[in-house]
Design a protein around this motif. Structure first.
Motif, PDB file in Angstrom:
ATOM      1  N   LEU A 273       0.835  -1.207   0.000  1.00  0.00           N
ATOM      2  CA  LEU A 273       0.000   0.000   0.000  1.00  0.00           C
ATOM      3  C   LEU A 273       0.868   1.255   0.000  1.00  0.00           C
ATOM      4  CD1 LEU A 273      -2.708  -1.154   2.579  1.00  0.00           C
ATOM      5  CD2 LEU A 273      -3.014  -0.903   0.105  1.00  0.00           C
ATOM      6  N   HIS A 274       1.888   1.262   0.828  1.00  0.00           N
ATOM      7  CA  HIS A 274       2.783   2.418   0.896  1.00  0.00           C
ATOM      8  C   HIS A 274       3.468   2.664  -0.445  1.00  0.00           C
ATOM      9  CE1 HIS A 274       5.991   5.113   2.124  1.00  0.00           C
ATOM     10  NE2 HIS A 274       6.884   4.219   1.693  1.00  0.00           N
TER      11      HIS A 274
ATOM     12  N   LEU B 192      -0.472   6.163   3.144  1.00  0.00           N
ATOM     13  CA  LEU B 192       0.135   5.400   4.224  1.00  0.00           C
ATOM     14  C   LEU B 192       1.631   5.718   4.227  1.00  0.00           C
ATOM     15  CD1 LEU B 192      -0.648   3.299   6.425  1.00  0.00           C
ATOM     16  CD2 LEU B 192       0.213   1.534   4.861  1.00  0.00           C
ATOM     17  N   PRO B 193       2.013   6.816   4.854  1.00  0.00           N
ATOM     18  CA  PRO B 193       3.409   7.267   4.791  1.00  0.00           C
ATOM     19  C   PRO B 193       4.360   6.310   5.492  1.00  0.00           C
ATOM     20  CG  PRO B 193       2.145   8.597   6.348  1.00  0.00           C
ATOM     21  CD  PRO B 193       1.161   7.733   5.626  1.00  0.00           C
ATOM     22  N   LEU B 194       5.638   6.495   5.175  1.00  0.00           N
ATOM     23  CA  LEU B 194       6.664   5.597   5.691  1.00  0.00           C
ATOM     24  C   LEU B 194       6.707   5.587   7.210  1.00  0.00           C
ATOM     25  CD1 LEU B 194       8.945   3.671   4.840  1.00  0.00           C
ATOM     26  CD2 LEU B 194      10.504   5.625   4.914  1.00  0.00           C
ATOM     27  N   ASP B 195       6.441   6.740   7.835  1.00  0.00           N
ATOM     28  CA  ASP B 195       6.527   6.748   9.296  1.00  0.00           C
ATOM     29  C   ASP B 195       5.477   5.862   9.942  1.00  0.00           C
ATOM     30  OD1 ASP B 195       4.302   8.321   8.836  1.00  0.00           O
ATOM     31  OD2 ASP B 195       5.033  10.059   9.941  1.00  0.00           O
ATOM     32  N   GLU B 196       4.379   5.550   9.228  1.00  0.00           N
ATOM     33  CA  GLU B 196       3.397   4.603   9.765  1.00  0.00           C
ATOM     34  C   GLU B 196       3.943   3.176   9.728  1.00  0.00           C
ATOM     35  OE1 GLU B 196       0.754   5.111  11.375  1.00  0.00           O
ATOM     36  OE2 GLU B 196       0.303   7.211  10.974  1.00  0.00           O
TER      37      GLU B 196
ATOM     38  N   SER C 169      -1.254   3.629  15.623  1.00  0.00           N
ATOM     39  CA  SER C 169      -0.674   3.656  14.281  1.00  0.00           C
ATOM     40  C   SER C 169      -1.709   3.149  13.278  1.00  0.00           C
ATOM     41  CB  SER C 169       0.576   2.786  14.214  1.00  0.00           C
ATOM     42  OG  SER C 169       0.234   1.410  14.130  1.00  0.00           O
ATOM     43  N   ARG C 170      -1.456   3.403  12.005  1.00  0.00           N
ATOM     44  CA  ARG C 170      -2.335   2.909  10.935  1.00  0.00           C
ATOM     45  C   ARG C 170      -1.834   1.581  10.392  1.00  0.00           C
ATOM     46  NH1 ARG C 170      -3.611   7.922   7.016  1.00  0.00           N
ATOM     47  NH2 ARG C 170      -5.509   6.741   6.589  1.00  0.00           N
TER      48      ARG C 170
ATOM     49  N   PRO D  14      -6.083   2.812   4.748  1.00  0.00           N
ATOM     50  CA  PRO D  14      -6.606   2.929   3.378  1.00  0.00           C
ATOM     51  C   PRO D  14      -6.101   1.797   2.500  1.00  0.00           C
ATOM     52  CG  PRO D  14      -4.900   4.582   3.800  1.00  0.00           C
ATOM     53  CD  PRO D  14      -5.228   3.955   5.113  1.00  0.00           C
ATOM     54  N   GLY D  15      -7.026   1.201   1.742  1.00  0.00           N
ATOM     55  CA  GLY D  15      -6.673   0.100   0.856  1.00  0.00           C
ATOM     56  C   GLY D  15      -6.900  -1.272   1.435  1.00  0.00           C
ATOM     57  N   VAL D  16      -7.148  -1.367   2.733  1.00  0.00           N
ATOM     58  CA  VAL D  16      -7.442  -2.653   3.361  1.00  0.00           C
ATOM     59  C   VAL D  16      -8.922  -2.955   3.161  1.00  0.00           C
ATOM     60  CG1 VAL D  16      -7.578  -3.901   5.544  1.00  0.00           C
ATOM     61  CG2 VAL D  16      -5.559  -2.520   5.020  1.00  0.00           C
ATOM     62  N   GLU D  17      -9.223  -4.084   2.542  1.00  0.00           N
ATOM     63  CA  GLU D  17     -10.603  -4.408   2.164  1.00  0.00           C
ATOM     64  C   GLU D  17     -11.375  -5.140   3.254  1.00  0.00           C
ATOM     65  OE1 GLU D  17     -12.031  -3.323  -0.424  1.00  0.00           O
ATOM     66  OE2 GLU D  17     -10.529  -2.958  -1.970  1.00  0.00           O
ATOM     67  N   THR D  18     -10.667  -5.828   4.144  1.00  0.00           N
ATOM     68  CA  THR D  18     -11.344  -6.573   5.201  1.00  0.00           C
ATOM     69  C   THR D  18     -10.366  -6.805   6.341  1.00  0.00           C
ATOM     70  OG1 THR D  18     -12.541  -8.610   5.767  1.00  0.00           O
ATOM     71  CG2 THR D  18     -10.782  -8.811   4.149  1.00  0.00           C
TER      72      THR D  18
END
Length: 683
Positions: free
Chosen positions: A82-83, A89-93, A102-103, A114-118
């Motif tokens: 995703l990054h 989803l920035p690198l620091d996450e 955290s994300r 963002p981008g995780v479907e389930t």
């Protein structure tokens, strides 16, 4: 400082970038699972850089491909993808992997990243969610696509491991997917032959390829999972299978867990623990990776970046959709509404009118029958209502006139799930996550145990799923204790975010269904009776108050100065409460009867309302044919009693059981008298 790389093919560099992002994140967290990301890196490169249809700038685009990481413990692989692909989803996450707020949590969570479907982690359920997603895609395509206008045309991709295949739910899901010929479902099996306990040969010796062929899947065997070109060829073959509509595909990828680690590759040691500084240094040397922690060269970032390609794919789809909207404006608007999860304009008014109509009918029916009638009413107004039963359609009563059965070559709205309670529930989550439908599924309440973890996941993911659970008490009779739920209702109430409704008649059943389809932040479970339940007479304001989860159904006489006793009941026991009310009233005892079909909804009401329904300081008697412990919190400072069941049932006609266990009007009256005598109140 980033540097340009020329010493290795770009696919190899991309795979190693995924490996080291996972290695570095797990090491920073001192926790996590580096083995799977290291082993599936080339498979991810082949799919994500060459085939996956997605737009990182618009993760919710309706016709995107769905990607499911069923082996969710390898979450750093997904976060790295995703990054690098360009999601927010920035690198620091990634550097804060598994840390508070955290994300990048330990397992992927939908709605959080963002981008995780389930949300995945409980093995096998991600695969089963994906089956639901693929079914939703197929049914939406059949409903909305027109010749020359394929506005629904995407695939569902799944990464899964040995653990997913060992879980029983994978059998349920794969069998169902095969018989439904879900051709756009394509799965990659990470065949590394390692699980937490070590080499799986001692406990997992299935012929997986033969098993899936028996389900009706296309199986592509012996793919070198570390050869991007070999994986690419397998993907193209799977896509051809999908285009020819000949069933789902399993790509069997032979891999080495922890590939690249000189000391741990191929062993269980790399599955779920950081490599450590010494082994990381050795891995960097072995793979020729000279970069610092979390450093990714620009060339690799460019190879992964999907923003331009995704925006172009989405723009092409948008142009097709606009042409579709010109030719089929009503269908286009309906598609937009349903994918947004919105109810039709005016549905709130309509649902209230339906509820008032049911109140006027004053029917005496089993609440399972009332539920069937409610489904039929709502299905006429909500074309997105989609559901069925785990092989109990004629007991759960989940079909309705002209619903049509879902078959491989026939779209419909009623699903025969077969005897697959867990698979059904997990697939319902996938349908809800996909969008376009409000799904429901049914079985006997006692079999909620089979489905429980998927019901929990519905609540965890805040998905609008309805569970229809019938035969809700010892009142089902002769089937006996194996089929008589005792502990199920209170245990299900413990699931945070699940609204459990136990309606007392047809009116409350319709109100419960209205609440289920209107709720957008979590699942609903309806616990319904086999036996007929009498209609309870209500004023208009009482009908509306059902939606608040608990309300006063019968009041003490106005001149009594308030009730001496409050009787709280749910479901079939409300009729007992009303009968006890009448007897006690004849004896001069002022009694309120409170029907509380949904404790969680009632608990969300403001304090003033709750105190009006349950006046402080007044003794309370609760009646529910279930394990009683959860009710003690509603008793006023210990001034109360619960008529419940703290043992398993028996096999006998319902009437005999109800008398044996004290669920008769006379038995309730005696408990009420004893409570009043103890508290010093009464006539």
């Amino acid at each position: 400082m980033n540097m340009r790389l020329t010493q290795a093919p770009i696919d190899t560099l991309c795979a190693n970038a995924l490996r080291f992002l996972a290695i570095d994140a797990v090491e920073a967290a001192r926790s996590g699972h580096p083995g799977m990301p290291m082993g599936m890196a080339e498979i991810a490169v082949a799919l994500w850089t060459r085939h996956l249809k997605h737009d990182p700038t618009n993760p919710g685009w309706a016709d995107r491909d769905r990607f499911v990481l069923s082996n969710g413990h390898g979450s750093m692989l997904l976060y790295a993808l995703l990054h690098l692909s360009g999601y927010e989803l920035p690198l620091d996450e990634l550097e804060r992997f598994r840390q508070l707020d955290s994300r990048t949590p330990g397992h992927p969570e939908v709605g959080h990243t963002p981008g995780v479907e389930t949300t995945t982690g409980p093995l096998g359920q991600g695969l089963t969610n994906a089956v639901g997603m693929a079914l939703a895609e197929k049914l939406l395509a059949a409903e909305f696509n027109r010749p020359g206008h394929p506005i629904v045309d995407h695939r569902t991709w799944v990464f899964l491991g040995d653990g997913c295949l060992m879980e029983g739910v994978s059998h349920e899901a794969a069998s169902f997917a095969g018989v439904q010929r879900l051709s756009k479902l394509i799965c990659f099996w990470d065949d590394n032959r390692i699980s937490i306990d070590g080499d799986v040969a001692g406990w997992f010796a299935d012929d997986t390829a033969a098993r899936f062929r028996a389900y009706g899947w296309n199986v592509i065997e012996a793919v070198d999972g570390h050869d991007v070109e070999a994986v690419d060829r397998a993907i193209r073959e799977a896509q051809a299978n999908a285009d020819n509509d000949i069933g789902p595909t399993l790509i069997c990828c032979r891999t080495t867990i922890g590939r690249g680690s000189p000391g741990r590759a191929g062993s269980a040691d790399v599955h779920g623990a950081p490599l450590g500084a010494e082994e990381i240094a050795a891995t960097r040397a072995a793979l020729g990776w000279p970069h610092a922690r979390f450093e990714i060269p620009d060339e690799i970032r460019s190879a992964f970046d999907a923003r331009a390609r995704g925006a172009e794919q989405r723009a092409q789809w948008q142009a097709r959709f606009e042409a579709y909207a010109q030719g089929f404006p009503e269908a286009a608007e309906e598609f937009r509404r349903r994918m947004a999860g919105e109810l039709p304009v005016g549905f709130g008014i309509l649902s209230n009118a339906i509820l008032r109509g049911v109140a006027k009918e004053a029917a005496t029916v089993a609440s399972r029958k009332a539920s069937q009638q409610a489904i039929g009413r709502l299905a006429r107004a909500l074309p997105e209502l989609l559901g069925g039963s785990a092989d109990l359609t004629h007991s759960n009563l989940t079909d309705w006139p002209a619903c049509g059965a879902v078959r491989a070559d026939q779209p419909g709205r009623h699903i025969n799930w077969g005897v697959r309670e867990f698979g059904m529930a997990a697939a319902l989550n996938g349908i809800a996550l996909h969008g376009g439908f409000i799904p429901f599924g049914a079985t006997f309440l006692v079999f909620s145990d089979y489905a429980r973890n998927a019901i929990r996941m519905s609540a965890l993911m805040k998905q609008r799923v309805a569970y229809v659970m019938t035969h809700d008490s010892i009142g089902l009779g002769e089937d006996g204790p194996t089929h008589q739920p005792v502990e199920h209702i209170p245990s299900l109430r413990l699931i945070p975010g699940l609204d459990l409704w136990r309606p007392c008649d047809a009116v409350e059943t319709q109100a419960a269904w209205n609440a289920a389809v209107m709720r957008r932040d979590g699942p609903t479970l309806l616990a319904l009776s086999r036996q007929n339940l009498p209609h309870q007479q209500r004023e208009a304001d009482q009908v509306q108050a059902i939606a608040r989860g608990g309300y006063v159904l019968a009041e003490a006489p106005p001149d009594a100065g308030g009730p001496a006793l409050v009787i709280i009941a749910t479901g079939s026991e409300v009729a007992l409460a009303m009968a006890a009310h009448d007897t006690l009233a004849a004896e001069g005892v002022a009694v309120h009867v409170v029907s509380m079909p949904c404790t969680s909804v009632f608990d969300r009401q403001d304090a003033a309302y709750r105190q009006r329904v349950l006046p402080p300081g007044v003794p309370r008697l609760v009646i529910e044919a279930a394990q009683p412990h959860g009710w003690w919190r509603y008793l006023a400072g210990g001034r109360g009693d619960v008529v419940g069941i703290d043992r398993f049932g028996e096999s006998a006609p319902a009437a005999a059981l109800l008398e044996r266990f004290g669920f008769t009007p006379q038995a309730v009256v005696e408990r009420a008298r004893a409570l009043l005598a103890t508290t010093g109140t009464g006539a």
